[in-house]
Design a protein around this motif. Structure first.
Motif, short mmCIF file in Angstrom:
data_model
loop_
_atom_site.label_atom_id
_atom_site.label_comp_id
_atom_site.label_asym_id
_atom_site.label_seq_id
_atom_site.Cartn_x
_atom_site.Cartn_y
_atom_site.Cartn_z
N ALA A 85 0.98 -1.24 -0.03
CA ALA A 85 0.17 -0.02 0.11
C ALA A 85 0.80 1.37 -0.02
CB ALA A 85 -0.92 0.07 1.03
N VAL A 86 0.60 2.27 -0.73
CA VAL A 86 1.04 3.40 -0.96
C VAL A 86 0.40 4.57 -0.27
CG1 VAL A 86 2.09 5.32 -2.56
CG2 VAL A 86 2.74 2.69 -2.69
N ASN A 87 0.95 5.30 0.56
CA ASN A 87 0.20 6.71 0.91
C ASN A 87 0.87 7.97 0.57
OD1 ASN A 87 2.27 7.06 2.91
ND2 ASN A 87 0.60 7.81 4.36
N THR A 88 2.19 7.91 0.08
CA THR A 88 2.99 8.79 -0.42
C THR A 88 3.96 8.71 -1.54
OG1 THR A 88 3.44 9.44 2.03
CG2 THR A 88 4.78 10.62 0.41
N GLY A 95 10.73 12.49 -13.82
CA GLY A 95 9.28 12.17 -14.02
C GLY A 95 8.76 10.55 -13.64
N ILE A 96 9.87 10.37 -13.02
CA ILE A 96 9.74 8.94 -12.31
C ILE A 96 8.99 8.97 -11.10
CG2 ILE A 96 11.04 6.50 -11.58
CD1 ILE A 96 13.40 7.84 -13.50
N LEU A 97 7.96 7.93 -11.02
CA LEU A 97 7.15 7.82 -9.66
C LEU A 97 7.63 7.09 -8.80
CD1 LEU A 97 3.49 7.88 -11.50
CD2 LEU A 97 4.93 9.78 -10.98
N HIS A 98 7.83 7.49 -7.50
CA HIS A 98 8.39 6.59 -6.30
C HIS A 98 7.29 6.64 -5.34
CE1 HIS A 98 12.44 7.58 -7.73
NE2 HIS A 98 11.70 8.65 -8.03
N GLY A 99 6.93 5.30 -4.62
CA GLY A 99 5.94 5.15 -3.65
C GLY A 99 6.48 4.96 -2.39
N ASP A 100 5.88 5.27 -1.24
CA ASP A 100 6.56 5.08 0.00
C ASP A 100 5.10 5.09 0.97
OD1 ASP A 100 7.89 4.68 2.52
OD2 ASP A 100 9.46 6.30 2.06
N ASN A 101 5.49 4.62 2.13
CA ASN A 101 4.21 4.27 3.12
C ASN A 101 4.52 5.09 4.54
OD1 ASN A 101 2.16 3.44 4.88
ND2 ASN A 101 1.12 2.07 3.28
N THR A 102 3.97 5.99 4.91
CA THR A 102 4.39 6.62 6.08
C THR A 102 3.24 6.52 7.15
OG1 THR A 102 3.39 8.88 5.62
CG2 THR A 102 5.35 8.43 4.87
#
Ligand code: NDP
Length: 274
Positions: A85-88, A95-102
């Motif tokens: 799951a990604v919230n950030t 233009g590359i998309l990075h996903g994180d979860n805080t």
């Protein structure tokens, strides 16, 4: 040029994230704008593409898109990968998309540091098996809890989540109607029932004497789940406002490289000044 950020979800009008990030930007003197996007349930990817094409630098992702964001992104942090799951979401210069979860760090900071809850050796019930629950599972197991039970309306999802996390610690899954005689020191509501004015149906006995109740949902008046905890004599009853500010601070750190002071922002929100 002012950098653009936003929170995307559906519904979204209630979100306090724009006020929180405006306060962080003011506090740290950052030139940034943070808006709200009502996401299209049938075209989340299209909404993200449009935001990035318009020069957007980062998004917070909320109900019900966290799992879809995870599927969309190629580059994920370890905690987002574990959570599925990604919230950030961060947009790099190419233009590359990075996903994180805080979410997980936000919940633990609020409960342990702001409120003084001691996790080691405690039995914890996590209600819900959606994006928010996924985000907090690994950080909860890392606190040293004695047992973590995931209970969900759709029992299969709780079983699957517990199976996937089994190697990380003492976790089990069940349906909401299968909480026979367990009692928990902390019950966390990670369902979206509050958005519909409801509380998940839990048997009264499952809250231990002097147990804590934490609702990830937040509202200006006590949430249905907070009322459930109050009516059962919980030692402490907390809503998710502190978690919201803490997870936002971690997103802000990822985007701007600066950690804002969360204490005055939580206080201002509680006092209705934001
Ligand atoms: P999802 O849509 O991904 O998941 C929803 C979950 O809620 C599912 O487990 C679903 O069960 C359950 N559910 C929905 N309605 C009911 C009901 N009436 N009774 C019992 N269970 C129900 O949402 P998220 O996980 O992204 O978000 C959940 C909540 O957490 C939201 O209220 C959100 O605002 C809050 N949140 C707060 C944060 C904060 O910082 N304070 C951060 C992240 C989330 P089923 O599988 O059976 O459909």
């Amino acid at each position: 040029m002012t950098d653009r950020y936003a929170v995307i979800g559906n519904p979204i009008a209630h979100s306090k994230s724009p006020a929180i990030h405006a306060a962080f930007a003011h506090q740290t003197e950052q030139d940034m704008d943070y808006g709200r996007i009502l996401g299209d349930p049938d075209d989340f990817a299209g909404d993200v593409r449009a935001f990035v094409a318009a020069g957007g630098r980062g998004l917070n992702v909320t109900v019900p898109f966290k799992e879809r964001a995870w599927e969309l992104l190629d580059d994920l942090s370890d905690r987002a990968r574990a959570a599925r799951a990604v919230n950030t979401l961060m947009v790099s210069d190419g233009g590359i998309l990075h996903g994180d979860n805080t979410d997980g760090i936000g919940l633990i900071r609020d409960l342990a540091e702001n409120q003084g809850f001691s996790f080691p050796g405690r039995s914890v019930l996590l209600v819900g098996a959606g994006g928010a629950a996924r985000g907090v599972l690994v950080p909860l197991l890392e606190t040293g809890v004695a047992a973590l039970t995931i209970a969900n309306r759709t029992a299969d999802k709780a079983h699957a989540l517990a199976d996937a996390m089994r190697a990380m610690g003492p976790v089990s899954g069940c349906g909401l109607n299968q909480l026979w005689d367990q009692r928990f020191d902390l019950i966390i509501n990670a369902t979206s029932s509050g958005l519909h004015g409801a509380s998940p149906s839990l048997p009264s006995h499952c809250l231990a004497e002097r147990g804590w109740v934490y609702d990830m949902y937040y509202a200006d008046t006590p949430t249905p789940f907070c009322r459930w905890g109050q009516e059962r004599g919980a030692r402490r009853v907390l809503d998710g406002l502190g978690m919201l500010v803490e997870q936002a601070a971690e997103s802000f750190l990822l985007w701007r490289g600066l950690r804002p002071d969360t204490v005055p922002v939580i206080k201002a929100l509680r006092e209705g000044q934001l």
